[in-house]
Design an enzyme around this catalytic site. Structure first.
Site, mmCIF file in Angstrom:
data_model
loop_
_atom_site.group_PDB
_atom_site.id
_atom_site.type_symbol
_atom_site.label_atom_id
_atom_site.label_comp_id
_atom_site.label_asym_id
_atom_site.label_seq_id
_atom_site.Cartn_x
_atom_site.Cartn_y
_atom_site.Cartn_z
ATOM 1 N N LYS A 174 67.668 93.794 53.129
ATOM 2 C CA LYS A 174 67.263 93.774 54.542
ATOM 3 C C LYS A 174 68.488 93.446 55.402
ATOM 4 C CE LYS A 174 63.176 92.141 57.057
ATOM 5 N NZ LYS A 174 62.138 91.095 57.077
HETATM 6 O O1 G3P Z 1 59.511 89.713 58.833
HETATM 7 C C1 G3P Z 1 59.724 90.075 60.155
HETATM 8 C C2 G3P Z 1 58.532 89.979 61.078
HETATM 9 O O2 G3P Z 1 57.394 90.477 60.464
HETATM 10 C C3 G3P Z 1 58.363 88.645 61.738
HETATM 11 O O3 G3P Z 1 57.096 88.450 62.294
HETATM 12 O O4 G3P Z 1 55.371 87.029 63.366
HETATM 13 O O5 G3P Z 1 57.702 86.131 63.059
HETATM 14 O O6 G3P Z 1 57.251 87.887 64.742
HETATM 15 P P1 G3P Z 1 56.849 87.320 63.409
#
Ligand code: G3P
Length: 218
Positions: A87
């Site tokens: 990633k």
């Molecule tokens: O892994 C990246 C993404 O899915 C993060 O989600 O909820 O922290 O905005 P969030």
């Protein structure tokens, strides 16, 4: 549509795997920190533990932000397990790193995508996945689903093989709307997946079936 779980929590990954609908896992440095995982050896051991649970791709994020650092880290991560997807953040050196890994046949997930232009750059560099963050756009009063739609149109126009991995999914409607638009993958919490299977009429209907059966057999 593939379902990835967005967590580094082994119990939740196991639970989603046992549900039978899991296609992969995404992690990020915040999610690893949330589980109290720190130090290079522990982080690598944790990725291996995740790979031992799931059948599909497991995204492991680099911490470096310079080209050489990302290559070194990404190669070490990729060597842990064939399920590992490196990633990489959407920055200039990240685009170069995407191209490097793509040429070597190593899978990549370009993260922190907030515009169609960024997705196009990642696809041009050969990213396996792009991760547009829906929820974080919604958080700033911008419709994250519009971005998924725009990327879908662009990728279809040119038959890019890069998959749209809708990330920062927060609730079941995000999943349904991503499926309507045609996102290839969604990554979200277990709670959002489980919410998809719930309906009050299912619960009421089942209770009635069981009550009628019990009456007839008493
Ligand atoms: O892994 C990246 C993404 O899915 C993060 O989600 O909820 O922290 O905005 P969030």
């Amino acid at each position: 549509m593939k379902f990835f779980i967005d967590t580094a929590n082994l119990a939740q990954i196991q639970e989603a795997q046992e549900l039978g609908v899991l296609d992969g896992v995404t992690t990020n440095p915040s999610l690893m920190a949330k589980e109290g995982i720190s130090g290079d050896a522990n982080v690598k051991a944790h990725y291996k533990a995740i790979c031992a649970i799931v059948d599909g791709d497991v995204s492991a994020e680099v911490i470096s932000t310079d080209y050489e650092g990302m290559i070194k880290e990404g190669e070490e991560l990729a060597a842990l397990d064939e399920k590992i997807v490196v990633k990489i953040p959407m920055i200039k050196d990240g685009v170069k790193a995407l191209k490097y890994f793509s040429d070597k046949g190593i899978k990549t997930n370009c993260t922190l995508i907030f515009s169609a232009g960024q997705a196009l750059m990642a696809a041009k560099a050969g990213a396996t996945y792009v991760s547009p963050f829906i929820g974080r756009l919604d958080d700033i009063s911008t419709d994250g689903l519009d971005l998924i739609e725009s990327i879908r149109i662009i990728f279809d126009n040119y038959d890019f093989g890069t998959e749209i991995l809708a990330a920062s999914v927060r609730h079941p409607m995000h999943i349904i709307q991503c499926a309507e638009i045609g996102a290839d993958v969604m990554t979200g919490p277990l709670s959002a997946m489980e919410a998809l299977l719930k309906h009050p009429l299912t619960d009421i209907g089942l209770a009635k079936f069981l009550a009628d059966h019990a009456k007839a057999n008493s």
